[in-house]
Write a protein that holds these residues in place. Structure first.
Motif, PDB file in Angstrom:
ATOM      1  N   ASP A 226       0.826  -1.211   0.013  1.00  0.00           N
ATOM      2  CA  ASP A 226       0.100  -0.055  -0.204  1.00  0.00           C
ATOM      3  C   ASP A 226       0.833   1.408   0.246  1.00  0.00           C
ATOM      4  O   ASP A 226       0.395   2.480  -0.292  1.00  0.00           O
ATOM      5  CB  ASP A 226      -0.868   0.009   1.196  1.00  0.00           C
ATOM      6  N   MET A 227       2.082   1.123   0.334  1.00  0.00           N
ATOM      7  CA  MET A 227       2.967   2.490   0.596  1.00  0.00           C
ATOM      8  C   MET A 227       3.235   3.023  -0.871  1.00  0.00           C
ATOM      9  O   MET A 227       3.044   4.300  -0.940  1.00  0.00           O
ATOM     10  CB  MET A 227       4.414   1.690   0.903  1.00  0.00           C
ATOM     11  N   LEU A 228       3.134   2.353  -2.133  1.00  0.00           N
ATOM     12  CA  LEU A 228       3.370   3.222  -3.036  1.00  0.00           C
ATOM     13  C   LEU A 228       2.065   4.011  -3.400  1.00  0.00           C
ATOM     14  O   LEU A 228       2.216   5.054  -3.951  1.00  0.00           O
ATOM     15  CB  LEU A 228       3.135   2.057  -4.235  1.00  0.00           C
ATOM     16  N   ASP A 229       1.014   3.795  -2.743  1.00  0.00           N
ATOM     17  CA  ASP A 229       0.014   4.659  -2.801  1.00  0.00           C
ATOM     18  C   ASP A 229       0.116   6.085  -2.046  1.00  0.00           C
ATOM     19  O   ASP A 229      -0.453   7.257  -2.025  1.00  0.00           O
ATOM     20  CB  ASP A 229      -1.445   4.311  -2.517  1.00  0.00           C
ATOM     21  N   SER A 230       1.162   6.116  -1.182  1.00  0.00           N
ATOM     22  CA  SER A 230       1.358   7.044  -0.255  1.00  0.00           C
ATOM     23  C   SER A 230       2.737   7.905  -0.879  1.00  0.00           C
ATOM     24  O   SER A 230       3.252   8.893  -0.114  1.00  0.00           O
ATOM     25  CB  SER A 230       1.834   6.681   1.142  1.00  0.00           C
ATOM     26  N   LEU A 231       3.298   7.396  -1.861  1.00  0.00           N
ATOM     27  CA  LEU A 231       4.482   8.269  -2.463  1.00  0.00           C
ATOM     28  C   LEU A 231       4.192   9.145  -3.596  1.00  0.00           C
ATOM     29  O   LEU A 231       5.186   9.437  -4.392  1.00  0.00           O
ATOM     30  CB  LEU A 231       5.437   7.204  -2.868  1.00  0.00           C
ATOM     31  N   HIS A 232       2.872   9.666  -3.826  1.00  0.00           N
ATOM     32  CA  HIS A 232       2.589  10.240  -4.912  1.00  0.00           C
ATOM     33  C   HIS A 232       2.921  11.769  -4.699  1.00  0.00           C
ATOM     34  O   HIS A 232       3.116  12.409  -5.531  1.00  0.00           O
ATOM     35  CB  HIS A 232       1.063  10.255  -5.253  1.00  0.00           C
ATOM     36  N   THR A 233       3.168  12.096  -3.439  1.00  0.00           N
ATOM     37  CA  THR A 233       3.583  13.444  -3.191  1.00  0.00           C
ATOM     38  C   THR A 233       4.659  13.505  -2.217  1.00  0.00           C
ATOM     39  O   THR A 233       4.666  12.548  -1.189  1.00  0.00           O
ATOM     40  CB  THR A 233       2.436  14.764  -2.916  1.00  0.00           C
ATOM     41  N   VAL A 234       5.325  14.658  -1.954  1.00  0.00           N
ATOM     42  CA  VAL A 234       6.464  14.794  -1.114  1.00  0.00           C
ATOM     43  C   VAL A 234       5.731  14.695   0.513  1.00  0.00           C
ATOM     44  O   VAL A 234       6.467  13.911   1.226  1.00  0.00           O
ATOM     45  CB  VAL A 234       7.489  15.931  -1.067  1.00  0.00           C
ATOM     46  N   ASP A 235       4.803  15.202   0.396  1.00  0.00           N
ATOM     47  CA  ASP A 235       4.152  15.402   1.734  1.00  0.00           C
ATOM     48  C   ASP A 235       3.591  14.267   2.274  1.00  0.00           C
ATOM     49  O   ASP A 235       3.595  13.687   3.521  1.00  0.00           O
ATOM     50  CB  ASP A 235       3.080  16.521   1.886  1.00  0.00           C
ATOM     51  N   ALA A 236       2.927  13.499   1.421  1.00  0.00           N
ATOM     52  CA  ALA A 236       2.268  12.115   1.580  1.00  0.00           C
ATOM     53  C   ALA A 236       3.472  11.029   1.937  1.00  0.00           C
ATOM     54  O   ALA A 236       3.436  10.230   2.944  1.00  0.00           O
ATOM     55  CB  ALA A 236       1.541  11.617   0.302  1.00  0.00           C
ATOM     56  N   ALA A 237       4.412  10.972   1.228  1.00  0.00           N
ATOM     57  CA  ALA A 237       5.881  10.273   1.562  1.00  0.00           C
ATOM     58  C   ALA A 237       6.121  10.388   2.892  1.00  0.00           C
ATOM     59  O   ALA A 237       6.645   9.752   3.746  1.00  0.00           O
ATOM     60  CB  ALA A 237       6.681  10.579   0.466  1.00  0.00           C
ATOM     61  N   LYS A 238       6.373  11.776   3.289  1.00  0.00           N
ATOM     62  CA  LYS A 238       6.744  12.018   4.515  1.00  0.00           C
ATOM     63  C   LYS A 238       5.939  11.713   5.703  1.00  0.00           C
ATOM     64  O   LYS A 238       6.413  11.282   6.742  1.00  0.00           O
ATOM     65  CB  LYS A 238       6.907  13.875   4.718  1.00  0.00           C
ATOM     66  N   ASN A 239       4.637  11.757   5.695  1.00  0.00           N
ATOM     67  CA  ASN A 239       3.782  11.184   6.271  1.00  0.00           C
ATOM     68  C   ASN A 239       3.902   9.949   6.841  1.00  0.00           C
ATOM     69  O   ASN A 239       3.907   9.074   7.854  1.00  0.00           O
ATOM     70  CB  ASN A 239       2.502  11.379   6.107  1.00  0.00           C
ATOM     71  N   PHE A 240       3.899   8.806   5.662  1.00  0.00           N
ATOM     72  CA  PHE A 240       4.379   7.436   5.798  1.00  0.00           C
ATOM     73  C   PHE A 240       5.562   7.360   6.418  1.00  0.00           C
ATOM     74  O   PHE A 240       5.985   6.449   7.447  1.00  0.00           O
ATOM     75  CB  PHE A 240       4.548   6.821   4.576  1.00  0.00           C
ATOM     76  N   LEU A 241       6.731   8.051   6.164  1.00  0.00           N
ATOM     77  CA  LEU A 241       8.103   7.985   6.650  1.00  0.00           C
ATOM     78  C   LEU A 241       8.173   8.388   7.938  1.00  0.00           C
ATOM     79  O   LEU A 241       8.884   7.713   8.870  1.00  0.00           O
ATOM     80  CB  LEU A 241       9.176   8.628   5.801  1.00  0.00           C
ATOM     81  N   ARG A 242       7.403   9.184   8.596  1.00  0.00           N
ATOM     82  CA  ARG A 242       7.502   9.542   9.850  1.00  0.00           C
ATOM     83  C   ARG A 242       6.924   8.539  10.782  1.00  0.00           C
ATOM     84  O   ARG A 242       7.373   8.075  11.969  1.00  0.00           O
ATOM     85  CB  ARG A 242       6.496  10.809  10.211  1.00  0.00           C
ATOM     86  N   MET A 243       5.605   7.714  10.238  1.00  0.00           N
ATOM     87  CA  MET A 243       5.154   6.601  10.981  1.00  0.00           C
ATOM     88  C   MET A 243       6.319   5.569  11.166  1.00  0.00           C
ATOM     89  O   MET A 243       6.395   4.961  12.239  1.00  0.00           O
ATOM     90  CB  MET A 243       3.759   6.139  10.365  1.00  0.00           C
TER      91      MET A 243
END
Length: 354
Positions: A226-243
């Protein structure tokens, strides 16, 4: 008829789309240089060993005169409560007019091998409470305990009821023997003496993988698809990486305190049975007469709701209230919807009792 009806052209198209998402995601990750966490301004007001007591900068002119001390768990880092500006329990509490302090337990090292629960609750926590009281010239404060920190806060409130004006427990285990508590079923027969005697301090990585194993497919497999759906923008990717950073940032556990917690709480269920002894003092839940707000998550797989709501039957408070959110153990902190409601509700609850 074949049980699988997959057309070759559909499979090829899905693979191409997956590869495109992967390529775009890698480009997004390449644009990220730093992951910011713990974003709300704060200052250290007390230090002892690895512990730091922080006070967050108030953002209203006249905050609640009774400060709120947040007591987090030992097993994870407290910046989960302040992960990002738009999903921060801490900031929400400040906006709700609270004067917020937080205990950061730090990272135990070899020198902490023999720290006990008494050291944490009747030592560190008690001195932090006294520090906050002294700074404000008061005798009682409000306490918000999170998960294991909520269990510690209950113990503290039973031992020192004269120091606690209002108590909030959040996803806090009280009954460790509920039938739906998978973690408890695993731990009941664990030889904790062998573990501590062999390892000393318990590696945080070991505990982390234990928690992930409670939902292995969802938390170690499906999540990364599911991570791939969280990497479409820098902000979304940062949210995932923070977690991800928070999940794998697990401090080691002081050996003796870990031994006690497993035996007394998970194996003996002594808190719920009202026969818990810390040091030479009995933790009598009947001493808890102050107002209590008990917050839990209805889909929590680590602290099932039944493990929390039993609290009302064990205390003597006549001002007890429950607040439930449809979320999991972590979702209660990162859901944008919940973060709009929960801190404000806590603030109103405290203001009417301060």
């Amino acid at each position: 008829m074949s049980p699988l009806n997959i057309r070759a052209e559909d499979a090829v198209q899905e693979l191409l789309e997956f590869n495109k998402k992967l390529g775009d995601g890698l480009k997004t990750l390449a644009d990220i240089t730093e992951i910011d966490i713990g974003v709300t301004p704060k200052e250290a007001v007390y230090k002892e060993d690895n512990l730091v007591l922080y006070r967050y900068t108030p953002i209203v002119d006249h905050p609640n005169p009774i400060p709120l001390l947040v007591v987090y768990a030992l097993v994870n880092r407290p910046y989960m409560l302040d992960l990002q500006a738009n999903r921060s329990t801490i900031r929400g509490l400040l906006e709700a007019g609270q004067d917020v302090y937080l205990i950061d337990w730090g990272y135990p090292d070899e020198a902490d091998r023999y720290l006990t629960l008494e050291d944490y609750i009747q030592g560190y926590l008690h001195r932090c409470v006294k520090t906050v009281c002294k700074r404000h010239g008061i005798q009682k404060i409000n306490i918000l305990g999170v998960c294991q920190g909520g269990t510690f806060s209950l113990c503290y409130s039973a031992l020192y009821p004269q120091k606690v004006k209002n108590l909030i427990t959040m996803v806090t285990p009280i009954d460790f023997h509920t039938s739906d508590n998978l973690l408890s079923h695993w731990i009941k027969k664990m030889d904790v003496d062998l573990m501590v005697n062999t390892l000393g301090n318990i590696p945080g990585e070991l505990l982390n993988w234990t928690f992930l194993s409670l939902k292995p497919f969802r938390l170690t497999g499906q999540k990364y698809l599911d991570m791939l759906d969280s990497l479409h923008t820098v902000d979304a990717a940062k949210n995932f990486l923070r977690m991800e950073k928070w999940i794998f940032d697990s401090p080691d556990q002081a050996g003796e305190a870990f031994r006690q917690f497993i035996k007394l709480f998970f194996q003996q269920n002594a808190l719920k049975q009202n026969r818990l002894i810390l040091g030479e003092k009995r933790v009598d839940l009947h001493n808890i007469t102050m107002p209590i707000l008990n917050i839990y998550a209805t889909e929590d797989h680590i602290v099932p709701p039944a493990a929390s709501v039993v609290l009302n039957k064990l205390i003597k408070s006549t001002d007890y209230q429950e607040l439930a959110f449809k979320a999991g153990h972590i979702g209660i902190y990162v859901s944008g919807r919940i973060q709009k409601e929960m801190p404000a509700t806590i603030g109103k609850w405290l203001d009417t009792r301060s």
